[in-house]
Motif scaffolding. Structure first.
Motif, PDB file in Angstrom:
ATOM      1  N   THR A   1      -1.629  -4.384   3.265  1.00 25.71           N
ATOM      2  CA  THR A   1      -1.137  -3.822   1.994  1.00 25.71           C
ATOM      3  C   THR A   1      -2.047  -2.686   1.501  1.00 25.71           C
ATOM      4  O   THR A   1      -2.053  -2.360   0.311  1.00 25.71           O
ATOM      5  N   ALA A   2      -2.820  -2.100   2.438  1.00 28.36           N
ATOM      6  CA  ALA A   2      -3.837  -1.115   2.035  1.00 28.36           C
ATOM      7  C   ALA A   2      -3.252   0.077   1.266  1.00 28.36           C
ATOM      8  O   ALA A   2      -3.828   0.506   0.264  1.00 28.36           O
ATOM      9  N   ASP A   3      -2.095   0.594   1.715  1.00 33.93           N
ATOM     10  CA  ASP A   3      -1.549   1.800   1.077  1.00 33.93           C
ATOM     11  C   ASP A   3      -1.270   1.590  -0.405  1.00 33.93           C
ATOM     12  O   ASP A   3      -1.788   2.309  -1.257  1.00 33.93           O
ATOM     13  N   ILE A   4      -0.457   0.577  -0.693  1.00 33.24           N
ATOM     14  CA  ILE A   4      -0.103   0.326  -2.100  1.00 33.24           C
ATOM     15  C   ILE A   4      -1.342  -0.131  -2.877  1.00 33.24           C
ATOM     16  O   ILE A   4      -1.562   0.274  -4.015  1.00 33.24           O
TER      17      ILE A   4
ATOM     18  N   GLU B   1      -6.712  -4.181   3.662  1.00 36.35           N
ATOM     19  CA  GLU B   1      -6.590  -3.616   5.014  1.00 36.35           C
ATOM     20  C   GLU B   1      -6.115  -4.712   5.967  1.00 36.35           C
ATOM     21  O   GLU B   1      -5.150  -4.536   6.720  1.00 36.35           O
TER      22      GLU B   1
ATOM     23  N   ASN C   1      -4.460   0.706  -2.432  1.00 40.21           N
ATOM     24  CA  ASN C   1      -5.347   1.829  -2.761  1.00 40.21           C
ATOM     25  C   ASN C   1      -4.782   2.712  -3.872  1.00 40.21           C
ATOM     26  O   ASN C   1      -5.522   3.200  -4.720  1.00 40.21           O
ATOM     27  N   THR C   2      -3.452   2.875  -3.891  1.00 42.77           N
ATOM     28  CA  THR C   2      -2.831   3.635  -4.991  1.00 42.77           C
ATOM     29  C   THR C   2      -3.082   2.922  -6.322  1.00 42.77           C
ATOM     30  O   THR C   2      -3.524   3.525  -7.308  1.00 42.77           O
TER      31      THR C   2
ATOM     32  N   PRO D   1     -10.451  -3.716  -1.086  1.00 39.23           N
ATOM     33  CA  PRO D   1      -9.862  -2.784  -0.110  1.00 39.23           C
ATOM     34  C   PRO D   1      -9.929  -3.339   1.321  1.00 39.23           C
ATOM     35  O   PRO D   1      -8.975  -3.186   2.090  1.00 39.23           O
TER      36      PRO D   1
ATOM     37  N   ASN E   1       8.954  -5.290  -0.044  1.00 38.46           N
ATOM     38  CA  ASN E   1       8.091  -5.718   1.069  1.00 38.46           C
ATOM     39  C   ASN E   1       7.751  -7.194   0.944  1.00 38.46           C
ATOM     40  O   ASN E   1       6.613  -7.598   1.174  1.00 38.46           O
TER      41      ASN E   1
ATOM     42  N   TYR F   1       7.031  -2.321  -4.970  1.00 39.71           N
ATOM     43  CA  TYR F   1       6.523  -2.599  -3.617  1.00 39.71           C
ATOM     44  C   TYR F   1       6.824  -4.044  -3.217  1.00 39.71           C
ATOM     45  O   TYR F   1       7.321  -4.307  -2.119  1.00 39.71           O
TER      46      TYR F   1
END
Ligand code: RET
Length: 288
Positions: free
Chosen positions: A206-209, A202, A211-212, A198, A269, A265
């Motif tokens: 790419t933290a959002d994808i 950060e 973490n999902t 994580p 991206n 993603y």
């Protein structure tokens, strides 16, 4: 007619298990079991074709490496489920004293065989598919080479010792000892996923994808040792067909849905994940 020689009788004794053909045909006597395998062959094949189409225009080397790693997951799945459906990677094993299924027998092709049906091919092929999942995740997070290597080696250890737990027939206690070793290796993988990657994600943006996908992976993967423990390998409260569907359902989310979210993603991206194919930190110029 001459009586069988001692060697011939020994050979006959060793060939006590059912044949592949008997297993192949037996699978169709249980629609729950048969569908758990054939539905997954179809799903894995269709998702593979779709994912190839989705990623065909990727250009960046790092994005392509993530995609290839992710594509390996349904590829291995087609082979894994074909191995099971054909009877090649399914066996009948006699459980040791103390095991809930000790003394059980199974009817195949009109004959009764001592033991329970073990779908050991699953544990074997996880040793190929789960490292591919972790490589894709680690690259997405921009993790360093050492943590990717550690996660993958402990993950392989988890799968191989899980296979050993399923195949050990000499001692009930040792089956659970293998299971415990496998869980210990799993804890290392979870530790890296939950505490190391994580931070890297950060920094990589790419933290959002990440973490999902991390949440999806952790929750789904925790289901596998639970199914093992409840299924015929463990305390045998779930019948073979239900155990098989439980793994198949986990696979659908942990593999096809996971890979779809990841590739969707990466495709939109590409510039965020772009970079060298070496994990971060590798090949950096010396500081002197
Ligand atoms: C076993 C039994 C021994 C203890 C543990 C296990 C964990 C298995 C896991 C499997 C994940 C599989 C996936 C496959 C996708 O192709 C071997 C069941 C900890 C976490 C995601």
């Amino acid at each position: 007619m001459a009586l069988p020689s001692k060697t011939e009788s020994l050979v006959a004794l060793q060939q006590e298990g059912p044949t592949q053909t008997e297993i192949f045909e037996w699978i169709f006597t249980d629609p729950v079991l048969a569908s758990s395998l054939y539905v997954n062959i179809a799903l894995a094949g269709l998702s593979l074709l779709f994912f190839v189409f989705l990623t065909k225009d990727l250009d960046d080397p790092r994005a392509k490496l993530i995609a290839v790693s992710a594509l390996l997951v349904p590829t291995v799945s087609v082979a894994s489920y074909t191995g099971l459906a054909s009877g090649l990677t399914i066996g009948v094993l006699e459980m040791p004293d103390g095991h809930a299924a000790q003394g059980a027998s199974v009817m195949m092709g009109g004959e009764s065989y001592d033991g329970v049906v073990t779908m050991w091919g699953r544990y074997l092929t996880w040793a190929l598919s789960t490292p591919a999942i972790l490589l894709a995740l680690g690259l997405l997070a921009g993790a360093d080479g050492t943590s990717i290597f550690t996660a993958i080696t402990f993950d392989i250890a988890m799968c191989v010792t899980g296979l050993a737990a399923a195949l050990t027939t000499s001692s009930h206690l040792l089956r659970w000892f293998w299971y415990f070793i496998s869980c210990a290796a799993f804890v290392v993988v979870l530790y890296i996923l939950l505490t190391q990657w994580p931070k890297a994600a950060e920094a990589a943006g790419t933290a959002d994808i990440f973490n999902t996908l991390k949440l999806l992976t952790v929750v789904m993967w925790l289901g596998y040792p639970i199914v093992w423990a409840l299924g015929v390998e463990g305390i045998a409260v779930l019948p073979v067909g239900v155990t098989s569907w439980a793994y198949s359902a986990l696979d659908i989310v942990a593999k096809y849905i996971f890979v779809f979210l990841l590739l969707r993603y990466v495709v939109s991206n590409e510039s965020v994940v772009s970079g060298s194919i070496m994990p971060s930190g590798a090949g950096a110029p010396a500081d002197d």
